[in-house]
Design a protein around this motif. Structure first.
Motif, PDB file in Angstrom:
ATOM      1  N   GLY A 123      55.810  74.289  16.081  1.00  0.00           N
ATOM      2  CA  GLY A 123      55.397  74.410  14.686  1.00  0.00           C
ATOM      3  C   GLY A 123      54.061  73.738  14.472  1.00  0.00           C
ATOM      4  N   ASN A 124      54.000  72.433  14.700  1.00  0.00           N
ATOM      5  CA  ASN A 124      52.735  71.703  14.551  1.00  0.00           C
ATOM      6  C   ASN A 124      51.688  72.216  15.530  1.00  0.00           C
ATOM      7  OD1 ASN A 124      54.039  70.182  12.664  1.00  0.00           O
ATOM      8  ND2 ASN A 124      53.984  68.266  13.785  1.00  0.00           N
ATOM      9  N   ARG A 125      52.094  72.367  16.807  1.00  0.00           N
ATOM     10  CA  ARG A 125      51.113  72.774  17.815  1.00  0.00           C
ATOM     11  C   ARG A 125      50.668  74.218  17.624  1.00  0.00           C
ATOM     12  NH1 ARG A 125      55.826  72.782  21.503  1.00  0.00           N
ATOM     13  NH2 ARG A 125      55.416  70.578  21.857  1.00  0.00           N
ATOM     14  N   GLU A 126      51.471  74.996  16.909  1.00  0.00           N
ATOM     15  CA  GLU A 126      51.077  76.372  16.615  1.00  0.00           C
ATOM     16  C   GLU A 126      49.978  76.419  15.553  1.00  0.00           C
ATOM     17  OE1 GLU A 126      53.446  80.320  15.100  1.00  0.00           O
ATOM     18  OE2 GLU A 126      54.310  79.105  16.700  1.00  0.00           O
ATOM     19  N   LEU A 127      49.914  75.397  14.713  1.00  0.00           N
ATOM     20  CA  LEU A 127      48.947  75.366  13.621  1.00  0.00           C
ATOM     21  C   LEU A 127      47.696  74.563  13.943  1.00  0.00           C
ATOM     22  CD1 LEU A 127      51.428  74.806  10.640  1.00  0.00           C
ATOM     23  CD2 LEU A 127      50.146  76.901  11.134  1.00  0.00           C
ATOM     24  N   ILE A 128      47.858  73.456  14.631  1.00  0.00           N
ATOM     25  CA  ILE A 128      46.739  72.539  14.845  1.00  0.00           C
ATOM     26  C   ILE A 128      46.285  72.546  16.297  1.00  0.00           C
ATOM     27  CG2 ILE A 128      46.024  70.113  14.810  1.00  0.00           C
ATOM     28  CD1 ILE A 128      46.247  71.300  12.041  1.00  0.00           C
ATOM     29  N   ASP A 129      44.989  72.809  16.504  1.00  0.00           N
ATOM     30  CA  ASP A 129      44.396  72.625  17.820  1.00  0.00           C
ATOM     31  C   ASP A 129      43.317  71.552  17.710  1.00  0.00           C
ATOM     32  OD1 ASP A 129      42.034  73.827  16.828  1.00  0.00           O
ATOM     33  OD2 ASP A 129      42.652  75.809  17.499  1.00  0.00           O
ATOM     34  N   ARG A 130      42.607  71.318  18.787  1.00  0.00           N
ATOM     35  CA  ARG A 130      41.650  70.198  18.822  1.00  0.00           C
ATOM     36  C   ARG A 130      40.517  70.351  17.817  1.00  0.00           C
ATOM     37  NH1 ARG A 130      37.188  71.797  21.512  1.00  0.00           N
ATOM     38  NH2 ARG A 130      37.313  73.671  22.818  1.00  0.00           N
ATOM     39  N   ARG A 131      40.289  71.588  17.333  1.00  0.00           N
ATOM     40  CA  ARG A 131      39.226  71.789  16.353  1.00  0.00           C
ATOM     41  C   ARG A 131      39.667  71.408  14.941  1.00  0.00           C
ATOM     42  NH1 ARG A 131      38.210  77.910  18.058  1.00  0.00           N
ATOM     43  NH2 ARG A 131      40.478  77.666  18.286  1.00  0.00           N
ATOM     44  N   GLY A 132      40.980  71.285  14.727  1.00  0.00           N
ATOM     45  CA  GLY A 132      41.470  70.970  13.388  1.00  0.00           C
ATOM     46  C   GLY A 132      42.093  69.601  13.248  1.00  0.00           C
ATOM     47  N   GLY A 133      42.230  68.892  14.366  1.00  0.00           N
ATOM     48  CA  GLY A 133      42.848  67.576  14.271  1.00  0.00           C
ATOM     49  C   GLY A 133      43.219  67.035  15.631  1.00  0.00           C
ATOM     50  N   ILE A 134      44.156  66.117  15.628  1.00  0.00           N
ATOM     51  CA  ILE A 134      44.597  65.454  16.856  1.00  0.00           C
ATOM     52  C   ILE A 134      46.112  65.520  16.936  1.00  0.00           C
ATOM     53  CG2 ILE A 134      44.655  63.283  18.152  1.00  0.00           C
ATOM     54  CD1 ILE A 134      42.087  62.479  16.728  1.00  0.00           C
ATOM     55  N   LYS A 135      46.634  65.917  18.105  1.00  0.00           N
ATOM     56  CA  LYS A 135      48.074  65.901  18.349  1.00  0.00           C
ATOM     57  C   LYS A 135      48.415  64.677  19.203  1.00  0.00           C
ATOM     58  CE  LYS A 135      48.240  70.071  20.168  1.00  0.00           C
ATOM     59  NZ  LYS A 135      46.931  70.715  19.897  1.00  0.00           N
ATOM     60  N   PHE A 136      49.584  64.099  18.945  1.00  0.00           N
ATOM     61  CA  PHE A 136      50.026  62.951  19.724  1.00  0.00           C
ATOM     62  C   PHE A 136      51.489  63.138  20.129  1.00  0.00           C
ATOM     63  CE2 PHE A 136      51.219  62.018  15.399  1.00  0.00           C
ATOM     64  CZ  PHE A 136      52.467  61.421  15.507  1.00  0.00           C
ATOM     65  N   PRO A 137      51.890  62.661  21.306  1.00  0.00           N
ATOM     66  CA  PRO A 137      53.301  62.731  21.698  1.00  0.00           C
ATOM     67  C   PRO A 137      54.148  61.898  20.733  1.00  0.00           C
ATOM     68  CG  PRO A 137      51.897  62.239  23.579  1.00  0.00           C
ATOM     69  CD  PRO A 137      51.043  62.092  22.359  1.00  0.00           C
ATOM     70  N   VAL A 138      55.291  62.430  20.331  1.00  0.00           N
ATOM     71  CA  VAL A 138      56.081  61.771  19.282  1.00  0.00           C
ATOM     72  C   VAL A 138      56.490  60.350  19.647  1.00  0.00           C
ATOM     73  CG1 VAL A 138      56.951  63.885  18.245  1.00  0.00           C
ATOM     74  CG2 VAL A 138      58.164  62.891  20.183  1.00  0.00           C
ATOM     75  N   SER A 139      56.611  60.069  20.928  1.00  0.00           N
ATOM     76  CA  SER A 139      57.067  58.736  21.338  1.00  0.00           C
ATOM     77  C   SER A 139      55.918  57.789  21.667  1.00  0.00           C
ATOM     78  CB  SER A 139      57.986  58.861  22.566  1.00  0.00           C
ATOM     79  OG  SER A 139      57.291  59.469  23.646  1.00  0.00           O
ATOM     80  N   ASP A 140      54.682  58.221  21.478  1.00  0.00           N
ATOM     81  CA  ASP A 140      53.520  57.418  21.881  1.00  0.00           C
ATOM     82  C   ASP A 140      52.842  56.814  20.649  1.00  0.00           C
ATOM     83  OD1 ASP A 140      51.205  56.344  22.969  1.00  0.00           O
ATOM     84  OD2 ASP A 140      51.012  57.944  24.459  1.00  0.00           O
ATOM     85  N   LEU A 141      53.266  55.621  20.279  1.00  0.00           N
ATOM     86  CA  LEU A 141      52.714  54.945  19.109  1.00  0.00           C
ATOM     87  C   LEU A 141      51.244  54.604  19.310  1.00  0.00           C
ATOM     88  CD1 LEU A 141      53.557  53.781  16.327  1.00  0.00           C
ATOM     89  CD2 LEU A 141      53.934  51.596  17.488  1.00  0.00           C
ATOM     90  N   GLY A 142      50.860  54.318  20.542  1.00  0.00           N
ATOM     91  CA  GLY A 142      49.475  53.987  20.818  1.00  0.00           C
ATOM     92  C   GLY A 142      48.537  55.161  20.572  1.00  0.00           C
ATOM     93  N   ARG A 143      48.955  56.373  20.959  1.00  0.00           N
ATOM     94  CA  ARG A 143      48.129  57.560  20.729  1.00  0.00           C
ATOM     95  C   ARG A 143      48.020  57.858  19.235  1.00  0.00           C
ATOM     96  NH1 ARG A 143      48.386  61.153  25.223  1.00  0.00           N
ATOM     97  NH2 ARG A 143      47.477  62.795  23.897  1.00  0.00           N
TER      98      ARG A 143
END
Length: 395
Positions: free
Chosen positions: A323-343
């Motif tokens: 869902g999220n990855r279908e809408l957002i790519d690197r040109r529209g924002g930043i994706k982070f792994p759900v368990s990675d608080l540092g990212r």
């Protein structure tokens, strides 16, 4: 006499947030629409909004039915009660077909429809089994959906991952991909021009003053139910870890986790920078007044709030999930792994420090979401509804 159709959902907020355009479309097609859902419990909007929804339905001439649909597997007595209510409802009214939503509602609707020989369309708002889902989800939900797909005339999926899975594994009469519920892109798009910008600046100052947010602060916004699945607690933890006093977080929504989230923010020393105004019917001003949209959900089908933020021209920090990855790519924002608080913390700090990049991402998102408008979705739904007549004619 008009043919009757039943719009079925577990809670009234699902009717309000996802199905009002469909109801109006059905009325345009000449159907008498009935709605069955739980108007009393489990809703993600407040009681005032439910009263407004019921009033709107009455004005449209839609028949309303209280349906005590369960939202959990236990206790079994709730399932039996809901099944009996639906059995009696379908006996009283001769529905041409049923459009059902939500996992529990979809199970009960298809069981009843199969026995009553009523055509059924099921919209899956995100299968509980998906790439990366817990094994227990596949063991519990997949066999049920597989079996019930034999009794599904039309299966509508709202993201491409579910669509591909359904095409491979499900046995519904027809399988469609509809990109979410559709949004009013014109409603959320920021107007252009010097005069419009002056009005936007005024609105921004007004909203920030209302919630005690400094004008020079970087404001992060999330819109969604206060629940574990929406994962707001991760953003609170990341903001605290960022160690910046000019970062504020506004969460628009209501739910059972409100007090827990307040306690977390207080414990981390940022209670004054985490604002939870509750459910707001009109969030357009919030989208236009915030700087970055954060959507950290653990699970989504096709998130309407994220689409709205994109239409408003916001840069987005989102969890890397279906869902999220279908809408957002690197040109529209930043994706982070759900368990990675540092990212997540790094993404927050990056956009906080790069205002020009926020503008570039926001403009890209506004164009990318154009194909997800209400008009486009309704064109597809009109075709699907039009084909239901061929199924009802066979029964």
């Amino acid at each position: 006499m008009k043919k009757k159709v039943l719009m079925l959902a577990s809670v009234a907020s699902m009717i309000d947030q996802f199905n009002m355009p469909n109801i109006r479309l059905l009325q345009e097609e000449g159907y008498q629409v009935h709605v069955a859902c739980n108007f009393v419990e489990g809703n993600t909007c407040d009681a005032k909004r439910i009263r407004e929804l019921k009033s709107t339905l009455r004005q449209l001439g839609v028949r309303q039915h209280q349906w005590d649909c369960p939202r959990n597997l236990y206790p079994p007595i709730q399932w039996f009660r809901a099944y009996r209510q639906l059995w009696n409802l379908t006996k009283q009214y001769h529905f041409a077909w049923i459009h059902c939503h939500s996992p529990a509602g979809g199970v009960l609707a298809r069981l009843t429809a199969h026995q009553r020989r009523i055509a059924v369309i099921y919209t899956a708002h995100g299968f509980h089994f998906y790439k990366g889902a817990p094994l227990i989800n596949w063991l519990l939900y997949y066999p049920v959906e597989k079996l019930l797909s034999y009794w599904t005339d039309v299966l509508v999926t709202i993201n491409r991952e579910d669509y591909q899975l359904a095409k491979r594994s499900m046995k519904a009469g027809k399988v469609y991909f509809i990109p979410g519920i559709g949004i009013d892109t014109a409603k959320f798009r920021k107007p252009s021009g010097a005069e419009a910008q002056a009005l936007l600046d005024k609105e921004r100052k007004k909203i920030r003053a209302r919630y005690g947010i400094p004008e020079d602060a970087v404001l992060f916004l999330s819109v969604g139910e206060l629940s574990r699945r929406k994962n707001h607690q991760a953003v609170i933890a990341a903001l605290a870890a960022a160690g910046r006093t000019n970062l504020y977080y506004l969460i628009c929504g209501q739910g059972k986790l409100r007090e827990e989230l307040k306690r977390q923010a207080k414990k981390l020393g940022i209670a004054d920078r985490v604002i939870m105004p509750g459910f707001l019917q009109d969030v357009v001003g919030l989208y236009r007044s915030a700087d970055i949209f954060v959507f950290p959900s653990l699970q989504e089908g096709m998130p309407a709030a994220l689409m709205e933020a994109m239409a408003a021209g916001m840069p987005c920090v989102v969890s890397d999930i279906r869902g999220n990855r279908e809408l957002i790519d690197r040109r529209g924002g930043i994706k982070f792994p759900v368990s990675d608080l540092g990212r997540l913390k790094d993404a927050i700090l990056y956009f906080a420090d790069h205002s020009s990049e926020r503008d570039v991402c926001g403009r890209y998102n506004q164009e990318a979401i154009a194909g997800y408008s209400t008009e486009e979705v309704q064109k597809r739904m009109r075709v699907i509804y039009g084909q239901l007549g061929s199924y009802t004619a066979r029964r």
